[in-house]
Design an enzyme around this catalytic site. Structure first.
Site, PDB file in Angstrom:
ATOM      1  N   GLY A  65      17.586  37.515 -25.596  1.00 52.09           N
ATOM      2  CA  GLY A  65      18.116  37.024 -24.322  1.00 52.09           C
ATOM      3  C   GLY A  65      17.048  36.934 -23.264  1.00 52.09           C
ATOM      4  O   GLY A  65      17.328  37.086 -22.069  1.00 52.09           O
ATOM      5  N   SER A 104      13.837  37.428 -30.845  1.00 53.89           N
ATOM      6  CA  SER A 104      13.413  36.789 -29.601  1.00 53.89           C
ATOM      7  C   SER A 104      12.814  37.836 -28.671  1.00 53.89           C
ATOM      8  O   SER A 104      11.855  38.513 -29.040  1.00 53.89           O
ATOM      9  CB  SER A 104      14.602  36.053 -28.970  1.00 53.89           C
TER      10      SER A 104
END
Length: 578
Positions: A156, A244
């Site tokens: 995120g 990520s």
């Protein structure tokens, strides 16, 4: 910081001394429970937890919303996490803790700390709570003990995300991999990453770093080291994983001198820890140098002073700060409403987060630290997706183009959330992607080619730099590329094998989630589930042995520089080595 005492298996703690051997033998190594307590009453170092018996539905037991650190509020904001206080009695562990305070985005929690359509209407608004340092545990509903343990750190961009996202539900993976699966919230944005001299008013070395999110990640690992056995896990076989921004974090933790002994394997998906100095010219580094974070920290402080009327402008704010002591500035910052801090930072483009190479928690050059063999040198698995850049069409102006999406994030989110892959649709790629990039396969100028620049110059550049550096130190080094792009039209063109789309397969979750609606469907079901089952089996093998080869893959996976291409047709596996 208090040091947690190792937790004994809960059945040993409850049984009388004369009954220990008999009770534990009956409970197959203390992985089960006694008849009066049920299988989900467990004792941690801080107190007893009552979890959820989901055995009839999915074959697992779960404990949710478990506090692994004290709330980082008041005097504890922008400080290293503190171990949770002990409690008396039994605490319920049957619901997710709140998301960490963040500004709403497509990958955030919406108004209800879960995936629903309020995500579209709360984008740009503060959501969640600073009292958020909780984790969630799933394990098979068996008496087996000494199971491998996985801690997963969500992505995120280090500014959004939450463990209650159904994409990260650990039940299917825990059952398939026969493992303990854990997810943990951690501080985000400027609440998780803020390097400012005035906050360095004593305490631990971590307090002075600005890397509060990474300290949270390591606190969750320490909690597992002390408590894994209570849930049938092996504290000496912990794999830390992230995707990520979560991968950036776990890779930074791998280079931290504070992380020695906290974990035994790494799985990093679509991440990196390279500085510009580590990469060829024209590529995009994953990390920024310390000086960038020092400048940002000062701007956050100055803009807060202007926003609340303490100073008329940035120059006046700078003059004002010069008249205050470090302790006064720290008290000012810790007294601010967290939502106001995030809103001001967002308005000025300062609400960013990523590992800060401060030289204390994270080395000033993490890649150089790996090259010198000073990192936590453990078996490592690196994953990327073939079309990483397709999720980041808004970044194309940085690569000489225009934004690819012609709809805003809220509209695109609702298009995805309301999509029925088994129904006829009038939706087309042209409804989502700028006409200048169509047809998508046009050489050089098409959407595939232009987003491919982001894939190569950002994601692949960082992962290849990491892999080549690690390979000199670690022979148990593995890489995969996720190639699956069998979504129903138009999402097979809009996303294909985009960033984060491997997560649904890794966790075995294809229900409603931020990507779930566009991944599923009857047409691709057989091949999709076969690929997911293979990926979960492979991860389970890696967690146990440091080698991801598994019969379910149907192919032999050799260490780097070879890599495994993970794919499937709509009806069957299509995995191959490269």
């Amino acid at each position: 910081m208090r040091t947690a005492l190792p937790s004994l298996p809960w059945c040993v703690q409850r049984a009388g001394a004369a009954l220990v051997l008999a009770a534990c033998a009956a409970l197959a190594g203390c992985g089960g429970s006694s008849d009066d307590d049920g299988p989900t009453l467990r004792t941690t170092a801080a107190g007893k937890l009552q979890g959820i018996d989901d055995s009839a539905r999915n074959g697992t037991w779960a404990w949710k919303g478990v506090r692994y650190a004290e709330p980082p509020v008041g005097a504890l904001r922008w400080r290293a996490p503190v171990e949770p206080a002990r409690w008396a009695g039994v605490r319920a562990a049957d619901s997710f803790g709140p998301a960490c305070l963040q500004i709403g985005r497509m990958f955030g929690p919406g108004a209800n700390n879960r995936f629903d359509e309020t995500i579209a209407s709360t984008m740009g608004q503060p959501l969640g709570s600073e009292d958020c340092l909780t984790l969630n545990i799933w394990r098979p509903a068996t008496g087996e003990a000494k199971l491998p343990v996985l801690l997963f750190i969500h992505g995120g961009s280090n500014i959004s995300g939450y463990t209650a996202d159904p994409l990260y539900d650990g039940a299917a993976l825990a059952k398939a991999a026969n493992a303990v699966v854990v997810t943990a919230n951690y501080r985000l944005g400027v609440l998780g990453f803020l390097n400012l001299p005035q906050l360095r008013v004593g305490g631990t070395a971590g307090d002075d770093s600005g890397n509060f999110a990474l300290l949270d990640n390591m606190a969750a690992l320490r909690w597992l080291r002390g408590n894994a056995a209570a849930f049938g896990g092996d504290a000496d076989n912990i794999t830390v994983s992230g995707e990520s921004a979560g991968a950036n974090n776990v890779l930074a933790v791998m280079t931290s001198p504070m992380a020695k002994g906290l974990f035994h394997k790494i799985v990093a998906l679509s991440g990196g820890i390279s500085l510009a100095s580590n990469l060829p010219a024209g590529t995009s580094p994953a990390l920024s140098p310390l000086a960038t974070w020092q400048a940002q920290g000062e701007l956050v402080l100055l803009n807060l002073l202007v926003a609340d009327g303490t100073a008329a402008d940035l120059a006046a704010a700078r003059t004002y700060v010069a008249t205050r002591t470090a302790a006064q500035v720290a008290d000012y910052l810790r007294g601010k409403d967290g939502k106001a801090v995030l809103a001001t930072a967002l308005a000025k483009g300062l609400n960013t987060g990523n590992p800060i190479p401060d030289g204390t928690v994270v080395p000033t050059d993490p890649i150089a630290t790996i090259a010198a063999g000073q990192h936590v040198n453990v078996p490592t698995l690196i994953g990327n997706t073939r079309d990483e850049g397709k999720l980041f069409g808004g970044l194309l102006p940085l690569f000489g183009g225009r934004p690819s999406y012609i709809v805003d994030d809220a509209t695109r989110f609702l298009m995805m959330a309301r999509f029925d892959p088994d129904a006829a649709t009038s939706l087309t790629t042209a409804d989502i992607v700028d006409a200048s990039y169509l047809p998508v396969a046009t050489p050089a100028t098409g959407y595939d080619a232009r987003t491919g620049l982001i894939t190569r110059l950002l994601f692949e550049a960082n992962s290849q730099n990491l892999l080549s550096t690690l390979s000199a130190r670690q022979p148990q080094l593995w890489q995969y590329r996720f190639d699956w792009a069998q979504e129903a039209y138009p999402w097979n063109e809009v996303y294909g094998a985009a960033h984060a789309f491997d997560l649904a397969f890794l966790f075995g979750n294809f229900g409603p989630s931020v990507v779930g609606q566009v991944v599923g469907g009857t047409a691709n079901r057989a091949g999709r589930l076969a690929l997911s089952n293979a990926l979960m089996a492979s991860l389970g093998a890696f967690m146990r042995t440091g080698n991801p080869n598994a019969t379910a893959l149907g192919a032999s996976w050799s260490p780097w520089p070879s890599k495994l291409l993970l794919d499937a047709t709509p009806t069957a596996l299509r995995i191959s080595a490269q």
